[in-house]
Design an enzyme around this catalytic site. Structure first.
Site, mmCIF file in Angstrom:
data_model
loop_
_atom_site.group_PDB
_atom_site.id
_atom_site.type_symbol
_atom_site.label_atom_id
_atom_site.label_comp_id
_atom_site.label_asym_id
_atom_site.label_seq_id
_atom_site.Cartn_x
_atom_site.Cartn_y
_atom_site.Cartn_z
ATOM 1 N N LYS A 265 0.726 -1.135 -0.078
ATOM 2 C CA LYS A 265 0.015 -0.080 -0.104
ATOM 3 C C LYS A 265 0.973 1.235 -0.068
ATOM 4 O O LYS A 265 1.964 1.251 0.529
ATOM 5 C CB LYS A 265 -0.750 -0.005 1.447
ATOM 6 C CG LYS A 265 -2.021 -0.967 1.206
ATOM 7 C CD LYS A 265 -2.737 -0.830 2.745
ATOM 8 C CE LYS A 265 -3.848 -1.753 2.571
ATOM 9 N NZ LYS A 265 -4.783 -1.877 1.649
ATOM 10 N N ARG A 339 -10.353 -11.628 2.184
ATOM 11 C CA ARG A 339 -11.056 -12.633 1.800
ATOM 12 C C ARG A 339 -10.292 -14.029 1.778
ATOM 13 O O ARG A 339 -11.027 -14.934 2.165
ATOM 14 C CB ARG A 339 -11.508 -12.238 0.345
ATOM 15 C CG ARG A 339 -10.467 -12.283 -0.809
ATOM 16 C CD ARG A 339 -10.648 -11.361 -1.888
ATOM 17 N NE ARG A 339 -10.865 -9.859 -1.910
ATOM 18 C CZ ARG A 339 -11.209 -9.024 -2.670
ATOM 19 N NH1 ARG A 339 -11.570 -9.506 -3.840
ATOM 20 N NH2 ARG A 339 -11.394 -7.860 -2.392
#
Ligand code: BES
Ligand code: MN
Ligand code: ZN
Length: 495
Positions: A265, A339
């Site tokens: 990120k 996920r």
């Protein structure tokens, strides 16, 4: 802080000794002959006070009032939402004050229901929570006691008790969510879960890397492998009903820090990725509340906890892993890690033959774009479960909004190299993430709450909100009602 509930008449309220008296005033609070009523009437008449939600008028050593400070606060029509606004505004004026004993009067409201009392307590808890864990000189609140004054204490006692449970649960969720990643590692988070096992009706098991490997949770392990911190998988049990009663399973995303991994990120605001375990924290908060509220239901909490780090051993874009379900996953973006840990926890949930499974996750930036900080994203394959969660959101003022799950959204998850890819394109990112999870939730009634926009605040007020503890507790308490059927095992929206 201690809370107490009491019935008091207006004259007795005026005579009540305390450091601060907060009085809620609606647009049509009746005016009587006591000092408080007279003061309020003249302040409204002169224009110095309005009953709009959150409007304040403070006075000091007021004639005819025993309290040192008096705070009049408007709450409009007296709706539950306006009561919350009013209580938070009034309590905020006492922050950093010397007030030890505060009296909060709800007697001016037209309907002092159990809901109003519960909301007032939760609002007090919200306004008075302060983070201290990593401060060398924490600013400790002087507040010792809050006396809630109502026209009929017996009638609203259930709301008071529920409020107490929620205050404790929400504070616990905020506390663990706020702690920085080096003070809230997977091992420390598991310690917080274990501490809950000291409470009534709660049992906690914690699995480490070996047990998780044995279970075949290849997707969860893949995320954890880029970090020096060992993963933990927590299994919490709340037993409030007969063993034969199918449990509700809550699954909380517990990424204690999300760097993005090799798909790293950008640096700006990356610190906020310590909040990537807010789903896990909300599960801990719900269990804390359940221990207090003791509803006649069974609940399982599952928390896959690890860090998402870039390292020599970290997963790389294009790596294919095998999930516990047997489905293979191509990890095209290592930053779509939530996920990957949730899918194995969902498969693990099957063994409990649950009446419903709800996962809670700070899953996608796309959900923040879609719904902002007001409503959490709700995805469900089951209409009655979705309806119950939407209603619980409204009743607890912890709102959510249903999002679609059309199969066409899953097109982008197709890949030539595995059964499914972990990301699709940029468009509809919150939905494609839910479509990925749905593949692992085919065997039960399932809902997914994307709390990326609602679990914490950024900027000057940076900190966890404790959401969606209140929503989940309202949903679960509702399930304790024997007249409520369990969600129909019916697929909706998609085949
Ligand atoms: N934890 C983040 C989601 C997130 C981002 C929550 C910003 C709140 C604020 C999640 O693991 C993530 O990184 N998701 C990616 C998914 C993408 C790679 C498909 C995202 O949303 O950018
Ligand atoms: Mn991520
Ligand atoms: Zn994440």
């Amino acid at each position: 802080m201690d809370f107490e509930l009491k019935t008091l008449t207006r004259p007795r309220l005026c005579a009540e000794k305390c450091e601060a008296l907060i009085v809620l005033m609606t647009d049509d609070t009746p005016i009587a002959g006591d000092a408080l009523s007279q003061l309020a009437a003249s302040a409204v008449k002169s224009g110095d006070f309005e009953t709009k939600p959150g409007k304040l008028l403070g006075s000091y050593r007021t004639a005819g009032v025993a309290a040192t400070r008096l705070v009049l606060v408007g709450c409009g029509d007296g709706s539950v939402k306006n009561v919350r606004t009013a209580v938070i505004a009034a309590m905020n004026t006492l922050k950093n004050s010397n007030a030890k004993r505060v009296v909060l009067s709800l007697c001016g409201l037209p309907h002092v229901t159990a809901d109003v009392v519960c909301t007032s307590l939760v609002a007090c808890g919200d306004a008075t929570y302060s983070y201290a864990a990593t401060k060398s000189k924490p600013v400790l609140s002087k507040l010792e006691k809050l006396l809630l004054v109502v026209p009929d204490a017996v009638k609203v006692k259930p709301g008071f008790d529920k409020g107490l449970g929620l205050v404790n649960g929400i504070a616990l969720a905020k506390e663990w969510a706020n702690r920085p990643a080096n003070h809230a590692t997977p091992v420390l988070l598991a310690g917080a879960a274990k501490a809950l096992a000291k409470l009534p009706n709660i049992k906690v098991d914690v699995l480490g890397p070996k047990e998780v490997a044995k279970l075949g949770m290849g997707s969860f392990m893949a995320v954890a492998q880029g970090s020096e911190e060992p993963l933990r998988f927590m299994v919490l049990h709340y037993n409030g009903a007969a063993k034969t009663r199918a449990p509700t399973v809550l699954v909380g995303k517990g990424i204690t820090f999300d760097t993005g991994g090799i798909s790293i990120k950008p640096a700006g605001e990356m610190d906020e990725m310590k909040f990537d375990m807010c789903g896990a924290a909300s599960v801990l908060g719900v269990f804390r509340a359940l221990a207090d509220l003791k509803p006649a239901i069974n609940v399982i909490g599952l928390i896959p906890a690890c860090e998402n780090m870039p390292d020599g051993k970290a997963i790389k874009p294009g790596d294919v892993v095998t999930s516990m379900s047997g489905q293979t996953i191509e990890i095209l973006n290592t930053d779509a890690e939530g996920r990957l840990v949730l899918c194995d926890a969902l498969t693990y949930a099957e063994r409990f033959k649950p009446r419903a499974v709800i996962d809670i996750a700070t899953l996608t930036g796309a959900c923040v774009v879609a719904l902002g900080a007001v409503r959490s994203g709700l995805f469900s394959t089951n209409d009655s479960l979705a309806k119950a969660l939407l209603e619980a959101g409204e009743s607890s003022l912890d709102l959510c909004w249903r999002m679609p799950l059309d199969d066409d959204y899953a097109e982008g998850l197709k890949t030539n190299f595995a059964d499914v890819a972990n990301v699709a394109g940029r468009a509809g990112g919150a939905v494609t993430a839910a479509k990925f999870l749905q593949r692992f939730a085919a065997k039960f009634a399932w809902a997914h709450l994307d709390i990326a926009g609602t679990a914490w605040k950024s900027g000057a007020a940076k900190g966890a909100t404790g959401r969606p503890v209140a929503l989940l507790v309202d949903y679960l308490l509702d399930q304790a009602d024997p007249s409520k059927p369990s969600p129909v095992k019916k697929r909706t929206q998609t085949a």
